[in-house]
Design a protein around this motif. Structure first.
Motif, PDB file in Angstrom:
ATOM      1  N   PHE A 339      -3.646 -20.877  -1.928  1.00 48.26           N
ATOM      2  CA  PHE A 339      -3.380 -19.470  -2.232  1.00 48.26           C
ATOM      3  C   PHE A 339      -1.897 -19.280  -2.519  1.00 48.26           C
ATOM      4  CE2 PHE A 339      -6.778 -19.360   1.144  1.00 48.26           C
ATOM      5  CZ  PHE A 339      -7.830 -19.193   0.268  1.00 48.26           C
ATOM      6  N   ASN A 340      -1.587 -18.564  -3.575  1.00 47.11           N
ATOM      7  CA  ASN A 340      -0.191 -18.241  -3.872  1.00 47.11           C
ATOM      8  C   ASN A 340      -0.003 -16.764  -4.211  1.00 47.11           C
ATOM      9  OD1 ASN A 340      -1.258 -18.118  -6.460  1.00 47.11           O
ATOM     10  ND2 ASN A 340      -0.444 -20.126  -7.028  1.00 47.11           N
ATOM     11  N   SER A 341      -1.034 -15.948  -3.910  1.00 43.42           N
ATOM     12  CA  SER A 341      -0.936 -14.502  -4.083  1.00 43.42           C
ATOM     13  C   SER A 341      -2.184 -13.854  -3.493  1.00 43.42           C
ATOM     14  CB  SER A 341      -0.811 -14.127  -5.574  1.00 43.42           C
ATOM     15  OG  SER A 341      -1.989 -14.498  -6.269  1.00 43.42           O
ATOM     16  N   GLY A 342      -2.135 -12.537  -3.283  1.00 43.08           N
ATOM     17  CA  GLY A 342      -3.310 -11.773  -2.902  1.00 43.08           C
ATOM     18  C   GLY A 342      -3.680 -11.825  -1.439  1.00 43.08           C
ATOM     19  N   LYS A 343      -4.813 -11.152  -1.128  1.00 47.52           N
ATOM     20  CA  LYS A 343      -5.349 -11.107   0.234  1.00 47.52           C
ATOM     21  C   LYS A 343      -6.596 -11.978   0.321  1.00 47.52           C
ATOM     22  CE  LYS A 343      -3.758  -6.374   1.200  1.00 47.52           C
ATOM     23  NZ  LYS A 343      -4.180  -4.998   1.597  1.00 47.52           N
ATOM     24  N   HIS A 344      -6.737 -12.659   1.465  1.00 49.43           N
ATOM     25  CA  HIS A 344      -7.844 -13.589   1.650  1.00 49.43           C
ATOM     26  C   HIS A 344      -8.315 -13.531   3.104  1.00 49.43           C
ATOM     27  CE1 HIS A 344      -6.632 -15.266  -2.257  1.00 49.43           C
ATOM     28  NE2 HIS A 344      -5.400 -15.167  -1.787  1.00 49.43           N
ATOM     29  N   ARG A 345      -9.620 -13.734   3.287  1.00 46.73           N
ATOM     30  CA  ARG A 345     -10.191 -13.722   4.638  1.00 46.73           C
ATOM     31  C   ARG A 345     -11.277 -14.790   4.728  1.00 46.73           C
ATOM     32  NH1 ARG A 345     -12.749  -8.339   7.294  1.00 46.73           N
ATOM     33  NH2 ARG A 345     -10.540  -8.040   7.810  1.00 46.73           N
ATOM     34  N   ARG A 400     -11.394 -15.320  12.984  1.00 47.34           N
ATOM     35  CA  ARG A 400     -11.196 -14.730  11.653  1.00 47.34           C
ATOM     36  C   ARG A 400      -9.739 -14.889  11.245  1.00 47.34           C
ATOM     37  NH1 ARG A 400     -13.911  -9.173  10.492  1.00 47.34           N
ATOM     38  NH2 ARG A 400     -15.599 -10.673  10.115  1.00 47.34           N
ATOM     39  N   VAL A 401      -9.550 -15.347  10.013  1.00 48.00           N
ATOM     40  CA  VAL A 401      -8.202 -15.538   9.473  1.00 48.00           C
ATOM     41  C   VAL A 401      -8.009 -14.554   8.321  1.00 48.00           C
ATOM     42  CG1 VAL A 401      -6.545 -17.185   8.534  1.00 48.00           C
ATOM     43  CG2 VAL A 401      -8.379 -17.991  10.036  1.00 48.00           C
ATOM     44  N   ASP A 402      -6.964 -13.735   8.420  1.00 48.50           N
ATOM     45  CA  ASP A 402      -6.609 -12.790   7.352  1.00 48.50           C
ATOM     46  C   ASP A 402      -5.229 -13.143   6.824  1.00 48.50           C
ATOM     47  OD1 ASP A 402      -8.665 -10.532   7.058  1.00 48.50           O
ATOM     48  OD2 ASP A 402      -8.459 -10.705   9.234  1.00 48.50           O
ATOM     49  N   LEU A 403      -5.168 -13.440   5.525  1.00 45.79           N
ATOM     50  CA  LEU A 403      -3.911 -13.827   4.892  1.00 45.79           C
ATOM     51  C   LEU A 403      -3.543 -12.808   3.823  1.00 45.79           C
ATOM     52  CD1 LEU A 403      -1.601 -15.830   4.173  1.00 45.79           C
ATOM     53  CD2 LEU A 403      -3.220 -16.957   2.625  1.00 45.79           C
ATOM     54  N   ASP A 404      -2.371 -12.214   3.977  1.00 43.14           N
ATOM     55  CA  ASP A 404      -1.790 -11.380   2.920  1.00 43.14           C
ATOM     56  C   ASP A 404      -0.559 -12.122   2.423  1.00 43.14           C
ATOM     57  OD1 ASP A 404      -0.532  -9.522   1.310  1.00 43.14           O
ATOM     58  OD2 ASP A 404      -1.118  -7.814   2.557  1.00 43.14           O
ATOM     59  N   TYR A 405      -0.767 -12.906   1.377  1.00 40.17           N
ATOM     60  CA  TYR A 405       0.294 -13.803   0.901  1.00 40.17           C
ATOM     61  C   TYR A 405       1.514 -13.012   0.439  1.00 40.17           C
ATOM     62  CZ  TYR A 405       2.564 -17.646  -1.604  1.00 40.17           C
ATOM     63  OH  TYR A 405       3.464 -18.586  -2.024  1.00 40.17           O
ATOM     64  N   ASP A 406       1.289 -11.948  -0.324  1.00 38.96           N
ATOM     65  CA  ASP A 406       2.404 -11.198  -0.916  1.00 38.96           C
ATOM     66  C   ASP A 406       3.291 -10.552   0.145  1.00 38.96           C
ATOM     67  OD1 ASP A 406       1.466 -11.853  -3.468  1.00 38.96           O
ATOM     68  OD2 ASP A 406       0.048 -10.186  -3.426  1.00 38.96           O
ATOM     69  N   LYS A 407       2.670 -10.083   1.247  1.00 41.22           N
ATOM     70  CA  LYS A 407       3.450  -9.461   2.323  1.00 41.22           C
ATOM     71  C   LYS A 407       3.908 -10.477   3.369  1.00 41.22           C
ATOM     72  CE  LYS A 407       1.425  -4.847   2.028  1.00 41.22           C
ATOM     73  NZ  LYS A 407       0.716  -3.761   2.764  1.00 41.22           N
ATOM     74  N   GLY A 408       3.436 -11.718   3.255  1.00 43.54           N
ATOM     75  CA  GLY A 408       3.845 -12.755   4.201  1.00 43.54           C
ATOM     76  C   GLY A 408       3.264 -12.544   5.585  1.00 43.54           C
ATOM     77  N   ILE A 409       1.992 -12.104   5.658  1.00 42.91           N
ATOM     78  CA  ILE A 409       1.356 -11.831   6.959  1.00 42.91           C
ATOM     79  C   ILE A 409       0.117 -12.712   7.093  1.00 42.91           C
ATOM     80  CG2 ILE A 409       0.201 -10.100   8.382  1.00 42.91           C
ATOM     81  CD1 ILE A 409       1.875  -7.978   7.017  1.00 42.91           C
ATOM     82  N   LEU A 410       0.048 -13.423   8.219  1.00 41.91           N
ATOM     83  CA  LEU A 410      -1.111 -14.240   8.559  1.00 41.91           C
ATOM     84  C   LEU A 410      -1.598 -13.801   9.931  1.00 41.91           C
ATOM     85  CD1 LEU A 410      -2.989 -16.680   7.871  1.00 41.91           C
ATOM     86  CD2 LEU A 410      -1.356 -18.110   9.126  1.00 41.91           C
ATOM     87  N   SER A 411      -2.815 -13.251   9.992  1.00 47.61           N
ATOM     88  CA  SER A 411      -3.324 -12.675  11.236  1.00 47.61           C
ATOM     89  C   SER A 411      -4.600 -13.379  11.662  1.00 47.61           C
ATOM     90  CB  SER A 411      -3.591 -11.180  11.040  1.00 47.61           C
ATOM     91  OG  SER A 411      -4.086 -10.612  12.231  1.00 47.61           O
TER      92      SER A 411
END
Length: 450
Positions: A339-345, A400-411
């Protein structure tokens, strides 16, 4: 002995080594050209050795003798070459000394010549051991490199075979997956056609009954018309007597049969948005998993499922090539896409493993050796696994893994209890890949279609 050997391979006519020897019926061999010349001179076909006449004008080639002669000539050539190398080209003497200044073999006359004035000489037998030792030391890295190349060749051959088996297995899985889709489509096609045939049967039966009804109506009308026409041509007295009845009968009015509404096939029911309706039904049998595992990155002790959504740990090492993408120390596997952009779960089922470690890392992170967790790893772990991330202390079924690449947040969270576990913030600049490490097994769950 060399002379004796040469005699064995010499033609009795030209006394040279045989060239294209032919075998006569008397068992003697002669060069083909020598025999033809001998016969032309003698004007008779006889053996040059025993004078026995030969009935065959073209005797067969002695292949065995020809091969022996060629081998003899090659050996003699090599022997002469070897002997010439040990003789001084200037003085014709045997080379038994070595010039330390010129680094070249020489003879006794070379040592006393002006060309080698004040040069130091040593017997060749004294110099060779040290030079052999020096060459042996210089040769050692090359020998080691040869062993490494042979080992690498073995890996290449293993990779070659693995590519072939991968392709065969993947082709089989493709066929199985498409066969499931084909079965579904065939079933939908059959069900749709069956419904069409049922409606056709029902509406044809209805129209059959209507046809029977109108046939009865036509028959009754035809009989009334016929009877009335017969009375009209009867005698005047009879006509007048039957007139009231005839008039009553022709004035009887029966409703005409009507074509019922909805008698035709409901074509839009079957063809309207057919592909879309089938696709909607297909969603019930297909699954979309947000992360697919990469078998080329899996440690050899890991076994992936055919659909690449689950993985288990094996006690036996799999015969896999040691390609650069594969983990060799940690029992890890990567997701197939970065992943190099966007939101992913994605949701990971971890309930079967007593120890697990999962998260994301940069695509450029080292997969060989023990340096994987030293840099650019954002993860949560449970049990005995020690990572550079957050330690989860409670046993979980799902993560559950939530990745917001653009904001630099991994939850990370527990989707069962809706409890938040941990959040990382980072400035992602490189492509990141999901990774998974575990003690038993885990599974990536599909996205719910609801």
């Amino acid at each position: 002995m060399a002379s004796q050997s040469q005699n064995e391979y010499s033609c009795p006519v030209c006394c040279e080594i045989f060239k294209n020897p032919v075998l006569l019926s008397c068992s003697h061999s002669v060069c083909k050209e020598c025999l033809q010349q001998f016969w032309r001179i003698k004007k008779t076909q006889e053996c040059p050795v025993c004078r026995r006449r030969s009935s065959n004008q073209h005797p067969p080639l002695n292949l065995a003798l020809k091969n022996l002669c060629e081998s003899f000539l090659n050996e003699r050539k090599e022997r002469r070459t070897s002997e010439s190398e040990e003789i001084c080209s200037l003085h014709g003497e045997k080379l038994n000394l070595f010039c330390l200044e010129d680094k070249h073999p020489g003879c006794l006359l070379c040592r006393d010549s002006q060309q080698h004035d004040n040069h130091k000489f040593r017997p060749i037998s004294e110099v060779v051991p040290s030079y052999k030792e020096e060459l042996s030391k210089a040769l050692k890295p090359l020998q080691d490199k040869l062993k490494d190349n042979e080992k690498m060749k073995g890996e290449f051959e293993k990779t070659f075979q693995h590519i072939k088996s991968q392709a065969e297995h993947t082709e089989l899985q493709i066929k199985l997956q498409f066969e499931k889709l084909h079965q579904f489509l065939r079933h939908e096609e059959s069900a749709t056609i069956t419904a069409l045939r049922k409606e056709e049967e029902q509406k044809m039966q209805m129209m059959k009954e209507k046809l029977e009804e109108i046939n009865r109506h036509i028959s009754a009308l035809s009989q009334t018309v016929k009877n009335t026409e017969e009375r009209m041509i009867a005698s005047d007295v009879r006509f007048l007597k039957e007139f009231p009845v005839s008039m009553e009968r022709v004035q009887i009015s029966q409703p005409d049969p009507q074509t019922p509404s909805g008698a035709l096939i409901n074509v839009p029911r079957y063809l309207g948005n057919l592909s879309f309706r089938v696709w909607k039904k297909m969603q019930k049998i297909v699954q979309n998993t947000p992360v697919i595992l990469d078998p080329n990155s899996a440690n050899p002790f890991l076994v992936l499922s055919d659909d690449l959504t689950s993985v288990r740990r094996s006690q036996r090492k799999q015969p896999l090539p040691d390609n650069p993408e594969r983990f060799d120390e940690y029992c890890c596997v990567f997701g197939s896409e970065g992943f190099n952009s966007g939101k992913h779960r994605w949701d990971v089922q971890v309930k079967e493993s007593s120890d697990w470690n999962l998260g994301v890392t940069t695509a450029s992170n080292k997969r060989k050796g023990r340096d994987f967790f030293k840099t650019d790893v954002w993860c949560v772990f449970y049990g005995l696994f020690l990572g550079s991330g957050f330690h989860v202390k409670q046993k979980l079924e799902l993560v559950r893994v939530d990745l917001d690449y653009d904001k630099g947040i991994l939850s990370f969270s527990d989707p069962v209890t809706k409890r938040h576990l941990h959040t990382f913030t980072a400035n992602f600049t490189d492509t990141v890949l999901p990774f998974f490490e575990f003690s038993s097994s885990l599974k990536i769950l599909p996205i719910s279609s609801k």
